[in-house]
Design a protein around this motif. Structure first.
Motif, PDB file in Angstrom:
ATOM      1  N   GLU A  93       0.836  -1.201   0.000  1.00 43.70           N
ATOM      2  CA  GLU A  93       0.000   0.000   0.000  1.00 43.70           C
ATOM      3  C   GLU A  93       0.873   1.254   0.000  1.00 43.70           C
ATOM      4  N   MET A  94       1.993   1.229   0.694  1.00 41.29           N
ATOM      5  CA  MET A  94       2.909   2.365   0.674  1.00 41.29           C
ATOM      6  C   MET A  94       3.403   2.621  -0.743  1.00 41.29           C
ATOM      7  N   MET A  95       3.738   1.558  -1.479  1.00 39.83           N
ATOM      8  CA  MET A  95       4.171   1.707  -2.870  1.00 39.83           C
ATOM      9  C   MET A  95       3.086   2.370  -3.709  1.00 39.83           C
ATOM     10  N   PHE A  96       1.831   1.983  -3.496  1.00 41.62           N
ATOM     11  CA  PHE A  96       0.709   2.557  -4.236  1.00 41.62           C
ATOM     12  C   PHE A  96       0.622   4.065  -3.997  1.00 41.62           C
ATOM     13  N   TYR A  97       0.701   4.465  -2.739  1.00 40.88           N
ATOM     14  CA  TYR A  97       0.553   5.890  -2.429  1.00 40.88           C
ATOM     15  C   TYR A  97       1.780   6.703  -2.826  1.00 40.88           C
ATOM     16  N   LEU A  98       2.932   6.083  -2.849  1.00 40.32           N
ATOM     17  CA  LEU A  98       4.099   6.752  -3.421  1.00 40.32           C
ATOM     18  C   LEU A  98       3.921   6.962  -4.920  1.00 40.32           C
ATOM     19  N   ALA A  99       3.405   5.951  -5.612  1.00 44.59           N
ATOM     20  CA  ALA A  99       3.164   6.091  -7.049  1.00 44.59           C
ATOM     21  C   ALA A  99       2.124   7.172  -7.330  1.00 44.59           C
ATOM     22  N   LEU A 100       1.057   7.222  -6.514  1.00 47.92           N
ATOM     23  CA  LEU A 100       0.070   8.294  -6.664  1.00 47.92           C
ATOM     24  C   LEU A 100       0.717   9.659  -6.443  1.00 47.92           C
ATOM     25  N   THR A 101       1.572   9.754  -5.453  1.00 51.55           N
ATOM     26  CA  THR A 101       2.280  10.998  -5.167  1.00 51.55           C
ATOM     27  C   THR A 101       3.159  11.420  -6.333  1.00 51.55           C
ATOM     28  N   LEU A 102       3.750  10.447  -7.008  1.00 53.89           N
ATOM     29  CA  LEU A 102       4.750  10.711  -8.044  1.00 53.89           C
ATOM     30  C   LEU A 102       4.163  10.724  -9.453  1.00 53.89           C
ATOM     31  N   GLY A 103       2.818  10.853  -9.562  1.00 57.17           N
ATOM     32  CA  GLY A 103       2.225  11.115 -10.870  1.00 57.17           C
ATOM     33  C   GLY A 103       1.514   9.957 -11.524  1.00 57.17           C
TER      34      GLY A 103
END
Length: 275
Positions: free
Chosen positions: A145-155
Motif C-alpha cells: 500500500e505504501m508503494m501505491f501511495y508513493l506512485a500516486l504521489t509521483l504522478g
C-alpha cells in the motif's frame, strides 16, 4: 509472497476465472507452484468495475480464499470486463482486512506480489515522501500500500509507467542508504478501469513469476475445438502470477525488468527501469 491475476476484455463471470480453471487462483491459494510459499492463506481480495460507476468495488477479507463462501457467492453472480483477484501470504505485516489487496483510490486499483526488503528500517522515510493530501487515506501497514501511495504521489494519474519507475527508484535509493542491498521485489498490477498496466522488476534481477495470455485469435487457431474461446473478444487478456492451466500456447512469461499495458488502442510492452 502472494499470487494474483488481472483480467480485461469481454464481460465475464468472476467465477469463470477465479474458480473454474484447473490451476485457478483459488487452487493456487492452497497449491501454488511458482511462489515462495505453496499456501497463500493470509487473506484475499477481489476488485471489479461495473457499467455505471467510475470507482471499482472491492471486497477483502482475512480468511483463506479456498473456504470463503461469500467469495464463491460473489464470483457466481458478478460480471465485469475488468477485475483483479489477489491471495495473500504475509511477508511480516499483520493479517488484517486493511492489509489485503487490491488497494483502491478513486478510480485506481493496485495489487502487488513481492516485498520491500528492510521495510521496517525505511518505512518512516517512505511515509514522509507521500503527499500529505494522500497520507490520511493509507489504511493498512503493508509495503504494498505504501508503494501505491508513493506512485500516486509521483504522478500515477498522469503517467503510470513513469510514476511506478519513480516509486521504484525512490525505494531503492532509500533502502540502499540504510544498507539494504536489494531493496525491491515486485510484480505489480495497476488500472484506472480502462487501461491495465503490469510490471515485473526486482533489484536483484530475479523477479517473481508473471505471465500474460496469448491473443485470443492465436488461441482459436491453435485450439479450434474449444468453444469458450469463441465467446471471448479478440482483446481479452489475462495477466497472472502463474498459469491457470497447461493449454499449449496459452501463456507467455513477462520478461525480466519490463512492463506491459493492455489498452483499447492496442497492447504494448517496454523495458522497465527505475528512475
Amino acid at each position: 509472497m502472494c499470487r494474483w491475476l488481472a483480467y480485461s476484455g469481454t464481460p465475464i463471470l468472476l467465477d469463470s476465472i477465479l474458480y473454474r480453471p484447473a490451476h485457478s487462483l483459488i487452487d493456487q491459494s492452497l497449491h501454488a507452484k511458482m511462489g515462495v510459499e505453496t499456501t497463500n492463506g493470509d487473506g484475499f481480495g477481489v476488485g471489479w468495475y461495473g457499467e455505471d460507476t467510475d470507482s471499482p468495488a472491492v471486497v477483502r477479507d482475512i480468511g483463506p480464499a479456498w473456504s470463503d463462501r461469500n467469495l464463491r457467492e460473489i464470483a457466481r453472480h458478478v460480471v465485469s470486463p475488468l477485475f483483479f483477484g489477489h491471495i495473500r501470504a504475509s511477508t511480516g505485516t499483520a493479517v488484517q482486512q486493511t492489509n489485503c489487496h487490491p488497494f483502491r483510490h478513486g478510480p485506481w486499483m493496485w495489487m502487488h506480489n513481492g516485498a520491500i526488503d528492510g521495510f521496517h528500517l525505511i518505512r518512516r522515510d517512505l511515509a514522509m515522501a507521500v503527499d500529505p493530501g494522500l497520507f490520511a487515506d493509507i489504511e493498512g501497514s503493508t509495503d504494498s500500500e505504501m508503494m501505491f501511495y508513493l506512485a500516486l504521489t509521483l504522478g500515477l494519474e498522469e503517467d503510470p509507467p513513469g510514476a511506478v519507475a519513480r516509486m521504484a527508484g525512490l525505494v531503492e535509493r532509500t533502502g540502499r542508504a540504510r544498507g539494504v542491498e536489494f531493496p525491491l521485489q515486485m510484480t505489480v498490477a495497476v488500472t484506472d478501469g480502462v487501461r491495465l498496466w503490469a510490471f515485473r522488476y526486482s533489484s536483484q534481477k530475479e523477479s517473481r513469476s508473471l505471465f500474460y495470455s496469448s491473443r485470443v485469435e492465436t488461441l482459436r487457431s491453435l485450439h479450434p475445438d474449444l468453444a469458450f474461446l469463441r465467446e471471448l473478444s479478440d482483446d481479452a487478456r489475462l495477466i497472472v502470477s502463474e498459469p491457470l492451466g497447461d493449454l499449449p500456447g496459452a501463456w507467455n512469461a513477462v520478461p525480466e525488468g519490463s512492463y506491459g499495458v493492455v489498452q483499447p488502442e492496442g497492447d504494448r510492452m517496454a523495458d522497465f527501469v527505475p528512475v
